[in-house]
Scaffold this motif. Structure first.
Motif, PDB file in Angstrom:
ATOM      1  N   THR A 189       0.842  -1.207   0.000  1.00 15.04           N
ATOM      2  CA  THR A 189       0.000   0.000   0.000  1.00 15.04           C
ATOM      3  C   THR A 189       0.869   1.246   0.000  1.00 15.04           C
ATOM      4  O   THR A 189       1.810   1.365   0.791  1.00 15.04           O
ATOM      5  CB  THR A 189      -0.931   0.018   1.227  1.00 15.04           C
ATOM      6  N   LEU A 190       0.551   2.154  -0.898  1.00 17.96           N
ATOM      7  CA  LEU A 190       1.206   3.459  -0.984  1.00 17.96           C
ATOM      8  C   LEU A 190       0.162   4.505  -0.636  1.00 17.96           C
ATOM      9  O   LEU A 190      -0.861   4.602  -1.324  1.00 17.96           O
ATOM     10  CB  LEU A 190       1.740   3.703  -2.402  1.00 17.96           C
ATOM     11  N   ASP A 191       0.369   5.286   0.427  1.00 19.46           N
ATOM     12  CA  ASP A 191      -0.669   6.234   0.822  1.00 19.46           C
ATOM     13  C   ASP A 191      -0.077   7.473   1.478  1.00 19.46           C
ATOM     14  O   ASP A 191       1.132   7.650   1.539  1.00 19.46           O
ATOM     15  CB  ASP A 191      -1.700   5.561   1.743  1.00 19.46           C
ATOM     16  N   ASN A 192      -0.982   8.343   1.966  1.00 23.92           N
ATOM     17  CA  ASN A 192      -0.589   9.597   2.618  1.00 23.92           C
ATOM     18  C   ASN A 192       0.358  10.414   1.738  1.00 23.92           C
ATOM     19  O   ASN A 192       1.414  10.885   2.173  1.00 23.92           O
ATOM     20  CB  ASN A 192       0.053   9.329   3.985  1.00 23.92           C
ATOM     21  N   PHE A 193      -0.047  10.614   0.491  1.00 22.86           N
ATOM     22  CA  PHE A 193       0.794  11.314  -0.477  1.00 22.86           C
ATOM     23  C   PHE A 193       0.979  12.790  -0.112  1.00 22.86           C
ATOM     24  O   PHE A 193       0.064  13.446   0.359  1.00 22.86           O
ATOM     25  CB  PHE A 193       0.181  11.240  -1.873  1.00 22.86           C
ATOM     26  N   ALA A 220      10.688  18.454  -8.148  1.00 22.03           N
ATOM     27  CA  ALA A 220       9.306  18.261  -7.742  1.00 22.03           C
ATOM     28  C   ALA A 220       9.041  16.760  -7.612  1.00 22.03           C
ATOM     29  O   ALA A 220       9.317  15.992  -8.531  1.00 22.03           O
ATOM     30  CB  ALA A 220       8.360  18.867  -8.769  1.00 22.03           C
ATOM     31  N   VAL A 221       8.522  16.357  -6.454  1.00 22.97           N
ATOM     32  CA  VAL A 221       8.313  14.930  -6.200  1.00 22.97           C
ATOM     33  C   VAL A 221       7.013  14.710  -5.433  1.00 22.97           C
ATOM     34  O   VAL A 221       6.436  15.643  -4.870  1.00 22.97           O
ATOM     35  CB  VAL A 221       9.477  14.326  -5.383  1.00 22.97           C
ATOM     36  N   LEU A 222       6.583  13.457  -5.429  1.00 25.60           N
ATOM     37  CA  LEU A 222       5.466  13.041  -4.592  1.00 25.60           C
ATOM     38  C   LEU A 222       5.991  11.971  -3.649  1.00 25.60           C
ATOM     39  O   LEU A 222       6.542  10.958  -4.090  1.00 25.60           O
ATOM     40  CB  LEU A 222       4.319  12.493  -5.438  1.00 25.60           C
ATOM     41  N   THR A 223       5.860  12.225  -2.353  1.00 28.13           N
ATOM     42  CA  THR A 223       6.298  11.265  -1.351  1.00 28.13           C
ATOM     43  C   THR A 223       5.077  10.587  -0.735  1.00 28.13           C
ATOM     44  O   THR A 223       3.942  11.029  -0.899  1.00 28.13           O
ATOM     45  CB  THR A 223       7.118  11.945  -0.245  1.00 28.13           C
ATOM     46  N   GLY A 224       5.314   9.512  -0.002  1.00 29.76           N
ATOM     47  CA  GLY A 224       4.210   8.826   0.647  1.00 29.76           C
ATOM     48  C   GLY A 224       4.699   7.708   1.551  1.00 29.76           C
ATOM     49  O   GLY A 224       5.898   7.406   1.602  1.00 29.76           O
ATOM     50  N   ARG A 225       3.764   7.114   2.264  1.00 30.49           N
ATOM     51  CA  ARG A 225       4.065   5.988   3.149  1.00 30.49           C
ATOM     52  C   ARG A 225       3.994   4.690   2.357  1.00 30.49           C
ATOM     53  O   ARG A 225       3.172   4.539   1.448  1.00 30.49           O
ATOM     54  CB  ARG A 225       3.061   5.971   4.302  1.00 30.49           C
ATOM     55  N   VAL A 226       4.844   3.729   2.731  1.00 26.85           N
ATOM     56  CA  VAL A 226       4.831   2.399   2.112  1.00 26.85           C
ATOM     57  C   VAL A 226       4.535   1.376   3.197  1.00 26.85           C
ATOM     58  O   VAL A 226       5.193   1.349   4.244  1.00 26.85           O
ATOM     59  CB  VAL A 226       6.184   2.075   1.456  1.00 26.85           C
ATOM     60  N   ARG A 227       3.521   0.543   2.928  1.00 29.67           N
ATOM     61  CA  ARG A 227       3.194  -0.532   3.861  1.00 29.67           C
ATOM     62  C   ARG A 227       3.134  -1.862   3.118  1.00 29.67           C
ATOM     63  O   ARG A 227       2.689  -1.929   1.978  1.00 29.67           O
ATOM     64  CB  ARG A 227       1.859  -0.271   4.557  1.00 29.67           C
ATOM     65  N   ALA A 228       3.575  -2.917   3.775  1.00 25.71           N
ATOM     66  CA  ALA A 228       3.531  -4.257   3.199  1.00 25.71           C
ATOM     67  C   ALA A 228       3.016  -5.215   4.251  1.00 25.71           C
ATOM     68  O   ALA A 228       3.480  -5.201   5.395  1.00 25.71           O
ATOM     69  CB  ALA A 228       4.914  -4.693   2.723  1.00 25.71           C
ATOM     70  N   GLY A 229       2.045  -6.036   3.872  1.00 24.77           N
ATOM     71  CA  GLY A 229       1.477  -6.968   4.836  1.00 24.77           C
ATOM     72  C   GLY A 229       0.882  -6.288   6.040  1.00 24.77           C
ATOM     73  O   GLY A 229       0.856  -6.853   7.139  1.00 24.77           O
ATOM     74  N   GLY A 230       0.413  -5.048   5.874  1.00 19.34           N
ATOM     75  CA  GLY A 230      -0.201  -4.324   6.979  1.00 19.34           C
ATOM     76  C   GLY A 230       0.794  -3.642   7.897  1.00 19.34           C
ATOM     77  O   GLY A 230       0.399  -2.980   8.859  1.00 19.34           O
ATOM     78  N   GLN A 231       2.083  -3.772   7.621  1.00 19.48           N
ATOM     79  CA  GLN A 231       3.118  -3.159   8.451  1.00 19.48           C
ATOM     80  C   GLN A 231       3.796  -2.020   7.695  1.00 19.48           C
ATOM     81  O   GLN A 231       4.020  -2.108   6.486  1.00 19.48           O
ATOM     82  CB  GLN A 231       4.167  -4.203   8.846  1.00 19.48           C
ATOM     83  N   THR A 232       4.135  -0.956   8.406  1.00 22.39           N
ATOM     84  CA  THR A 232       4.797   0.184   7.774  1.00 22.39           C
ATOM     85  C   THR A 232       6.254  -0.136   7.480  1.00 22.39           C
ATOM     86  O   THR A 232       7.018  -0.510   8.364  1.00 22.39           O
ATOM     87  CB  THR A 232       4.722   1.430   8.676  1.00 22.39           C
TER      88      THR A 232
END
Length: 257
Positions: free
Chosen positions: A113-117, A125-137
């Protein structure tokens, strides 16, 4: 106007150099507290085709939506200031936040999951975000996409609706993010620079303290430049950090059995 209207411009502009040193002139437009509307990306058929060939299924996460080939993410906060291009570079500065929404990529038991952009219209210029795998950050904030404003169209304003729209920024996959996703899905098919799609940013302008500039670059309504060498330098740094993400993602997916 402006947009990632000032804002629209902000999200998609790629800055071309360091901000003017010493005493920086005041902005010609500013939104100190973004209060809504969205960033959407018309997904490129090459990118969606690549995911399909890998057996990876994209889906909206949280408050995001996918319809008619476009992924949309509500703007939840941030700020944007626009300067005269001939006085300050990058001339659009600030951040555009999209908390609580993103994308989930799934293949079998592996889910990323890629979220909180957050869009940063600076240099580069970039877009950052959180990466989660298997429900873990795996990473709370890392660069996911690069933004190329050389394809921007002029900003448009809808005074009746109180919105500014900027469309045309090309969104590409960051090299570090490509490496991490390849590790997660056991492939080498995803490449840095892959076109994800074309972005459109629509923002409310009612919180702007100054009128939004309209028109081309000379009034703050267009692009400052295309991709520059700053992207290459940033990419090298991000690749080093992404190795940790890739390993963590592989471990998360492997632990799911």
């Amino acid at each position: 106007m402006t947009a990632i209207g000032v804002v629209a411009a902000a999200a998609t502009v790629v800055g071309a150099g360091a901000a003017s040193a010493q005493e920086q002139p005041p902005p010609i437009a500013m939104i100190s507290n973004l209060t809504g509307k969205s960033t959407s990306v018309k997904l490129d058929s090459g990118f969606t085709g690549a995911l399909e060939s890998l057996g990876v299924t994209p889906a909206p996460f949280g408050d995001a939506s996918i319809a008619d080939g476009s992924a949309s993410f509500p703007i939840t906060g941030g700020n944007v200031s626009v300067y005269k291009p001939e006085e300050v570079l990058p001339y659009v500065q600030g951040r555009i936040e999209h908390q609580g929404s993103g994308l989930t990529l799934t293949k079998g038991d592996t889910e990323v999951t890629l979220d909180n952009f957050v869009i940063d219209p600076g240099d580069p210029a970039v877009l950052t975000g959180r990466v989660r795998a298997g429900g873990q950050t795996v990473a709370e904030s890392t660069t996911l996409f690069d933004l190329n404003g050389s394809t921007l169209k002029p900003i448009t304003m809808d005074e009746a609706a109180g919105t500014a729209t900027l469309t045309g920024t090309t969104v590409t996959l960051n090299s570090g993010a490509a490496e991490a996703l390849n590790g997660a899905f056991s492939t080498d098919a995803l490449k840095g620079g892959t076109v994800i799609g074309i972005a459109t940013i629509v923002v409310n302008t009612t919180s702007g303290e100054m009128p939004m500039p309209q028109g081309g670059v000379e009034t703050g309504g267009g692009s400052t430049s295309g991709t520059d060498t700053g992207l290459l330098a940033a990419g090298a740094v991000l690749l080093a950090g992404s190795a940790t993400i890739a390993v963590a993602v592989r471990r998360r997916s492997g632990s799911q059995g």
